[in-house]
Design a protein around this motif. Structure first.
Motif, short mmCIF file in Angstrom:
data_model
loop_
_atom_site.label_atom_id
_atom_site.label_comp_id
_atom_site.label_asym_id
_atom_site.label_seq_id
_atom_site.Cartn_x
_atom_site.Cartn_y
_atom_site.Cartn_z
N TYR A 42 50.78 37.42 45.62
CA TYR A 42 51.72 38.75 45.92
C TYR A 42 51.51 39.97 45.39
CZ TYR A 42 54.02 35.35 49.59
OH TYR A 42 54.47 34.85 50.64
N TYR A 43 51.66 39.69 44.15
CA TYR A 43 51.38 40.97 43.31
C TYR A 43 50.15 41.69 43.48
CZ TYR A 43 52.43 44.11 39.55
OH TYR A 43 52.58 45.49 38.88
N ARG A 44 49.08 40.82 43.44
CA ARG A 44 47.78 41.57 44.01
C ARG A 44 47.85 42.31 45.12
NH1 ARG A 44 47.04 40.17 39.37
NH2 ARG A 44 47.49 42.62 39.24
N VAL A 45 48.36 41.88 46.40
CA VAL A 45 48.45 42.77 47.49
C VAL A 45 49.03 44.07 47.14
CG1 VAL A 45 49.47 43.07 49.63
CG2 VAL A 45 48.69 40.57 48.85
N ASP A 82 44.07 42.94 52.38
CA ASP A 82 45.59 42.79 52.30
C ASP A 82 46.31 41.84 52.93
OD1 ASP A 82 45.23 44.09 54.58
OD2 ASP A 82 46.98 45.04 54.41
N LYS A 83 45.80 41.46 54.15
CA LYS A 83 46.22 40.45 54.94
C LYS A 83 45.71 38.98 54.53
CE LYS A 83 46.76 43.48 59.09
NZ LYS A 83 46.01 43.60 60.34
N VAL A 84 44.46 39.05 54.00
CA VAL A 84 43.77 37.84 53.20
C VAL A 84 44.55 37.26 52.27
CG1 VAL A 84 41.71 36.76 52.56
CG2 VAL A 84 41.60 38.51 54.45
N VAL A 85 45.07 38.10 51.23
CA VAL A 85 45.57 37.88 50.18
C VAL A 85 46.88 37.53 50.42
CG1 VAL A 85 46.14 38.54 47.89
CG2 VAL A 85 43.94 39.38 48.58
N VAL A 97 38.96 30.20 36.89
CA VAL A 97 39.55 31.38 37.30
C VAL A 97 40.61 30.88 38.49
CG1 VAL A 97 39.68 33.87 37.94
CG2 VAL A 97 37.73 33.05 36.60
N GLU A 98 41.80 31.03 38.31
CA GLU A 98 43.00 30.66 39.13
C GLU A 98 43.13 31.92 40.44
OE1 GLU A 98 45.38 30.72 35.77
OE2 GLU A 98 46.16 28.66 36.27
N ARG A 99 43.27 31.37 41.42
CA ARG A 99 43.87 32.29 42.41
C ARG A 99 44.69 33.37 41.96
NH1 ARG A 99 44.41 27.29 44.26
NH2 ARG A 99 43.45 26.47 46.32
N GLY A 100 44.62 34.54 42.60
CA GLY A 100 45.40 35.47 42.06
C GLY A 100 45.33 36.47 40.99
N ARG A 101 44.03 36.03 39.84
CA ARG A 101 43.85 36.50 38.72
C ARG A 101 43.13 37.85 39.12
NH1 ARG A 101 47.05 35.11 34.70
NH2 ARG A 101 46.90 32.77 34.41
N GLU A 102 43.36 38.92 38.13
CA GLU A 102 42.67 40.14 38.33
C GLU A 102 41.23 40.20 38.09
OE1 GLU A 102 43.56 44.92 36.86
OE2 GLU A 102 44.41 43.20 36.18
N LEU A 103 40.35 40.56 38.63
CA LEU A 103 39.21 40.76 38.57
C LEU A 103 38.50 42.19 38.41
CD1 LEU A 103 37.65 37.59 40.56
CD2 LEU A 103 38.45 37.77 38.01
N VAL A 104 37.72 42.56 37.71
CA VAL A 104 37.14 43.87 37.50
C VAL A 104 35.43 43.66 37.76
CG1 VAL A 104 36.48 46.27 36.69
CG2 VAL A 104 38.75 44.96 36.40
N VAL A 105 34.66 44.26 38.77
CA VAL A 105 33.42 44.07 38.86
C VAL A 105 32.66 45.10 37.95
CG1 VAL A 105 31.76 44.27 40.59
CG2 VAL A 105 33.74 43.65 41.48
#
Length: 316
Positions: free
Chosen positions: A133-136, A102-105, A55-63
């Protein structure tokens, strides 16, 4: 990048169906998040179990559920119509409820963007930055960083597409309608979601590029229309950070038209263009005196006033 946009759409559809059909008692089930690191996703909460995907950085995940052993059971959206469910180590996993998430991402996105600008930077860092950026914006829509993040994602997407568009033979076509152009969806989303902000202004400035000719081919039609686009932008958005640039680009085209109209034996229009070019440069100097564009406008004005050609290879 159109694929990325479709993937986001698929994610939303899948999630709505999933939440409607499945209920889980696990704490934080259904919560969204993303990774600020590359992670392996495993079949079970054990590093010795089968690896399902990376899984790459910034991919969308759902728990889906959590484990007391420092693992998280997630659904990972890895691409168009490609999802993988499994377990990841709950490290570098930023959730929508994390304080300062938000700041971390955003910070990781900025680092990835910087990495992408380096000559031997990390492969795929530009795409990492785009997703992060989009994930923020996606995970923290009320964050003070949301507008800037959506714009930065759109800007990276635009630049990636631009490199592809401009590498094609159609990029030299005089008529901009004869080339595909850059996808405007995300830029328009910035303008829709955050109207009246400088990010909306910057997004609108990008859209002008799809209206520009590939090559003028010595014709007055292209620079005249392009100057109109830039002048209208500056008139509609005088407070934009790119307003002085738009005026300068308009002035450059009016100055070029002086020489082009002369080749077309339209002396009257050449004089009108000269007057308009001078007026535009004066406006930049007066309204935006502290910008670099004011100094550049001053230089252009000097050349136009002395009838020095600013277009072509003329030498006097």
């Amino acid at each position: 990048m159109r694929v990325a946009a479709r993937a986001l759409g698929f994610s939303a559809v899948f999630l709505s169906v999933f939440l409607a059909m499945v209920a889980t008692p696990a704490q934080a089930a259904g919560e969204h998040g993303t990774l600020v690191r590359v992670a392996e996703i495993y079949l079970s909460p054990d590093i010795n179990s089968t690896k399902m995907a990376e899984v790459e950085r910034g991919r969308e995940l759902v728990v889906l559920e959590n484990s007391s052993g420092g693992w998280a059971h997630v659904e990972a959206f890895l691409g168009p119509e490609k999802t993988v469910s499994g377990w990841i180590l709950d490290k570098g996993f930023v959730r929508s409820t994390n304080p300062d998430g938000d700041k971390v991402v955003f910070g990781e996105a900025a680092d990835s963007e910087d990495e992408a600008s380096r000559r031997h930077g990390r492969k795929g860092a530009d795409q990492d930055a785009l997703r992060l950026y989009y994930r923020v914006f996606d995970l923290f829509p009320n964050s003070p960083l949301a507008a800037e993040s959506l714009y930065r994602a759109a800007d990276i997407k635009w630049q990636i597409e631009r490199a592809d568009v401009m590498s094609r033979p159609s990029a030299k076509e005089r008529d901009p309608g004869l080339r595909e152009g850059m996808n405007e969806e995300w830029m328009k989303e910035v303008m829709k979601k955050f109207p009246g902000t400088k990010w909306a202004d910057l997004a609108a400035f990008h859209l002008i590029e799809n209206k520009l000719c590939g090559e003028w081919q010595g014709s007055s039609k292209c620079p005249d229309k392009e100057a109109d686009h830039y002048e209208k932008y500056a008139a509609d958005r005088p407070g934009s950070p790119t307003a002085p640039q738009a005026l300068y680009l308009a002035a450059k085209r009016r100055a070029a038209l002086v020489d082009i109209y002369k080749t077309e034996e339209q002396g009257k229009k050449a004089e009108e263009s000269k007057a308009r070019a001078i007026a535009l440069t004066q406006k930049i100097v007066q309204q935006y005196p502290q910008t670099d564009w004011a100094a550049r406008a001053q230089s252009l004005m000097f050349l136009v006033q002395q009838d020095v050609p600013t277009f072509g290879n003329a030498v006097e």
